[in-house]
Write a protein that holds these residues in place. Structure first.
Motif, PDB file in Angstrom:
ATOM      1  N   PHE A 148       0.831  -1.208   0.000  1.00  0.00           N
ATOM      2  CA  PHE A 148       0.000   0.000   0.000  1.00  0.00           C
ATOM      3  C   PHE A 148       0.866   1.259   0.000  1.00  0.00           C
ATOM      4  N   ILE A 149       1.962   1.233   0.748  1.00  0.00           N
ATOM      5  CA  ILE A 149       2.876   2.386   0.773  1.00  0.00           C
ATOM      6  C   ILE A 149       3.474   2.613  -0.621  1.00  0.00           C
ATOM      7  N   MET A 150       3.884   1.545  -1.294  1.00  0.00           N
ATOM      8  CA  MET A 150       4.439   1.674  -2.642  1.00  0.00           C
ATOM      9  C   MET A 150       3.378   2.146  -3.629  1.00  0.00           C
ATOM     10  N   PHE A 151       2.131   1.737  -3.408  1.00  0.00           N
ATOM     11  CA  PHE A 151       1.053   2.225  -4.253  1.00  0.00           C
ATOM     12  C   PHE A 151       0.889   3.731  -4.086  1.00  0.00           C
ATOM     13  N   LEU A 152       0.906   4.209  -2.845  1.00  0.00           N
ATOM     14  CA  LEU A 152       0.814   5.652  -2.602  1.00  0.00           C
ATOM     15  C   LEU A 152       2.009   6.388  -3.203  1.00  0.00           C
ATOM     16  N   TYR A 153       3.179   5.756  -3.142  1.00  0.00           N
ATOM     17  CA  TYR A 153       4.375   6.347  -3.756  1.00  0.00           C
ATOM     18  C   TYR A 153       4.192   6.500  -5.270  1.00  0.00           C
ATOM     19  N   SER A 154       3.634   5.466  -5.910  1.00  0.00           N
ATOM     20  CA  SER A 154       3.404   5.546  -7.355  1.00  0.00           C
ATOM     21  C   SER A 154       2.372   6.618  -7.686  1.00  0.00           C
ATOM     22  N   VAL A 155       1.405   6.844  -6.798  1.00  0.00           N
ATOM     23  CA  VAL A 155       0.425   7.918  -7.005  1.00  0.00           C
ATOM     24  C   VAL A 155       1.124   9.276  -6.960  1.00  0.00           C
ATOM     25  N   CYS A 156       2.047   9.442  -6.010  1.00  0.00           N
ATOM     26  CA  CYS A 156       2.806  10.701  -5.926  1.00  0.00           C
ATOM     27  C   CYS A 156       3.610  10.939  -7.202  1.00  0.00           C
ATOM     28  N   VAL A 157       4.236   9.886  -7.714  1.00  0.00           N
ATOM     29  CA  VAL A 157       4.990  10.004  -8.962  1.00  0.00           C
ATOM     30  C   VAL A 157       4.048  10.346 -10.118  1.00  0.00           C
ATOM     31  N   PHE A 158       2.862   9.758 -10.105  1.00  0.00           N
ATOM     32  CA  PHE A 158       1.870  10.045 -11.143  1.00  0.00           C
ATOM     33  C   PHE A 158       1.498  11.525 -11.126  1.00  0.00           C
ATOM     34  N   TYR A 159       1.302  12.099  -9.940  1.00  0.00           N
ATOM     35  CA  TYR A 159       0.994  13.528  -9.832  1.00  0.00           C
ATOM     36  C   TYR A 159       2.077  14.371 -10.517  1.00  0.00           C
ATOM     37  N   LEU A 208      -3.989   2.762 -13.890  1.00  0.00           N
ATOM     38  CA  LEU A 208      -5.158   1.881 -13.911  1.00  0.00           C
ATOM     39  C   LEU A 208      -4.769   0.439 -13.583  1.00  0.00           C
ATOM     40  N   THR A 209      -3.612   0.018 -14.061  1.00  0.00           N
ATOM     41  CA  THR A 209      -3.147  -1.340 -13.770  1.00  0.00           C
ATOM     42  C   THR A 209      -2.918  -1.538 -12.283  1.00  0.00           C
ATOM     43  N   LYS A 210      -2.326  -0.549 -11.629  1.00  0.00           N
ATOM     44  CA  LYS A 210      -2.068  -0.677 -10.193  1.00  0.00           C
ATOM     45  C   LYS A 210      -3.361  -0.592  -9.386  1.00  0.00           C
ATOM     46  N   LEU A 211      -4.313   0.208  -9.839  1.00  0.00           N
ATOM     47  CA  LEU A 211      -5.621   0.222  -9.182  1.00  0.00           C
ATOM     48  C   LEU A 211      -6.316  -1.129  -9.355  1.00  0.00           C
ATOM     49  N   PHE A 212      -6.187  -1.712 -10.531  1.00  0.00           N
ATOM     50  CA  PHE A 212      -6.755  -3.042 -10.756  1.00  0.00           C
ATOM     51  C   PHE A 212      -6.093  -4.079  -9.844  1.00  0.00           C
ATOM     52  N   LEU A 213      -4.767  -4.020  -9.738  1.00  0.00           N
ATOM     53  CA  LEU A 213      -4.055  -4.976  -8.883  1.00  0.00           C
ATOM     54  C   LEU A 213      -4.423  -4.803  -7.412  1.00  0.00           C
ATOM     55  N   MET A 214      -4.602  -3.548  -6.978  1.00  0.00           N
ATOM     56  CA  MET A 214      -5.012  -3.304  -5.603  1.00  0.00           C
ATOM     57  C   MET A 214      -6.401  -3.892  -5.347  1.00  0.00           C
ATOM     58  N   THR A 215      -7.309  -3.716  -6.293  1.00  0.00           N
ATOM     59  CA  THR A 215      -8.645  -4.292  -6.154  1.00  0.00           C
ATOM     60  C   THR A 215      -8.584  -5.813  -6.226  1.00  0.00           C
ATOM     61  N   LEU A 216      -7.697  -6.342  -7.075  1.00  0.00           N
ATOM     62  CA  LEU A 216      -7.542  -7.791  -7.199  1.00  0.00           C
ATOM     63  C   LEU A 216      -7.090  -8.407  -5.880  1.00  0.00           C
ATOM     64  N   ILE A 217      -6.201  -7.738  -5.162  1.00  0.00           N
ATOM     65  CA  ILE A 217      -5.750  -8.246  -3.866  1.00  0.00           C
ATOM     66  C   ILE A 217      -6.927  -8.371  -2.906  1.00  0.00           C
ATOM     67  N   ILE A 218      -7.721  -7.318  -2.821  1.00  0.00           N
ATOM     68  CA  ILE A 218      -8.875  -7.333  -1.912  1.00  0.00           C
ATOM     69  C   ILE A 218      -9.883  -8.396  -2.342  1.00  0.00           C
ATOM     70  N   ASN A 219     -10.153  -8.458  -3.645  1.00  0.00           N
ATOM     71  CA  ASN A 219     -11.112  -9.431  -4.142  1.00  0.00           C
ATOM     72  C   ASN A 219     -10.640 -10.855  -3.899  1.00  0.00           C
ATOM     73  N   THR A 220      -9.346 -11.095  -4.098  1.00  0.00           N
ATOM     74  CA  THR A 220      -8.795 -12.439  -3.898  1.00  0.00           C
ATOM     75  C   THR A 220      -8.872 -12.855  -2.439  1.00  0.00           C
ATOM     76  N   LEU A 221      -8.576 -11.939  -1.546  1.00  0.00           N
ATOM     77  CA  LEU A 221      -8.572 -12.267  -0.125  1.00  0.00           C
ATOM     78  C   LEU A 221      -9.980 -12.484   0.428  1.00  0.00           C
ATOM     79  N   PHE A 222     -10.955 -11.756  -0.079  1.00  0.00           N
ATOM     80  CA  PHE A 222     -12.276 -11.771   0.544  1.00  0.00           C
ATOM     81  C   PHE A 222     -13.303 -12.636  -0.176  1.00  0.00           C
TER      82      PHE A 222
END
Length: 286
Positions: free
Chosen positions: A164-175, A215-229
């Motif tokens: 999650f921290i690396m995801f937020l880091y990639s969002v900062c880079v995206f900005y 979009l790929t990283k948002l998909f992967l983040m959702t995939l993690i939640i979907n896979t776990l639950f």
């Protein structure tokens, strides 16, 4: 027997309620993440630089066009001119159009294409069936108090926290990347007038790469939640998706910088713009 039936009904009600709460909570979290990702910050200094570059680009475009016309007259008199005069006006029209359209197109790609897709990921990815959410919560709480299982659970939690921290880091880079894309719109538009060094293809590929990567990283983040639950996947798939968020999928770089898809799309857009500009010039000259 009646007490067992009441106990079973009560347990089912608790499981349904908790599962519904988990689904709503995860959808709420992902919606907040989407709002955070696409809440692109504004910067007064960057806006001032963009305005200055736009003004300088307009001034430089006038100078370049005058130079091109003089060059055309000289080359025509010596018989060395390689392209007709209307080609110069076509390039000017494309450059002016790019200066006006690219800022709108950038925001359209982000807010009208990427944002709705990310909201779809959040809605579809947290549509849990059955009691999977409750089952995972119960297993996690049970494992936490069973020695080795608790250690493994803590390691998983640390790993997904890093993800999650690396995801937020990639969002900062995206900005920062999107801000630079806006800053370079004026120089890119000016480069379309020149004979060589047209940077429109580079700008276009970079925009597609940044949006698709996010979009790929948002998909992967959702995939993690979907896979776990949902229980439809397993922990290994969730870990793999988290690893891709950390290191970024290599297919994205090869897709836009190794293949010809983006170049073909750019050429198609450029050809369409050239045709429209020529038609407009022909009508004006009649």
């Amino acid at each position: 027997m009646v007490s067992d039936w009441i106990k079973g009904e009560l347990n089912g009600l608790i499981e349904d309620t908790l599962n519904g709460w988990i689904e709503e909570f995860m959808n709420f979290i992902l919606s907040l993440v989407n709002e955070l990702v696409f809440n692109i910050p504004e910067n007064d200094f960057a806006n001032d630089v963009i305005n200055i570059l736009t003004w300088l680009t307009s001034l430089a475009a006038v100078v370049v066009v005058v130079y091109k016309i003089i060059e055309y007259i000289i080359n025509t008199s010596t018989g060395t001119q390689q392209y007709p005069l209307d080609e110069i006006f076509v390039r000017v029209g494309k450059s002016a159009g790019a200066l006006l359209v690219l800022p709108w197109f950038l925001r359209w790609m982000i807010f009208d294409v990427a944002f709705p897709l990310s909201n779809y990921f959040a809605a579809a990815g947290t549509d849990f069936d059955g009691q999977a959410g409750f089952t995972l919560l119960k297993a996690a709480l049970t494992g936490f108090y069973t020695g080795m299982g608790g250690i493994v659970l803590v390691l998983f939690l640390i790993f997904f926290l890093v993800v999650f921290i690396m995801f937020l880091y990639s969002v900062c880079v995206f900005y920062a990347d999107i801000l630079l894309m806006q800053v370079f719109i004026a120089p890119v538009a000016l480069s379309m007038i020149a004979d060589d060094n047209n940077f429109m293809q580079v700008w276009w590929r970079e925009l597609l790469s940044q949006v698709l990567s996010l979009l790929t990283k948002l998909f992967l983040m959702t995939l993690i939640i979907n896979t776990l639950f949902t229980g439809e996947g397993n922990m290994m798939l969730a870990i793999g998706a988290g690893a891709l968020i950390i290191k970024s999928p290599s297919i994205l770089k090869h897709m836009w910088y190794g293949g010809g898809g983006a170049r073909a799309t750019t050429r198609g857009i450029g050809s369409g713009g050239s045709m429209a500009t020529r038609v407009m010039i022909q009508k004006l000259m009649k």
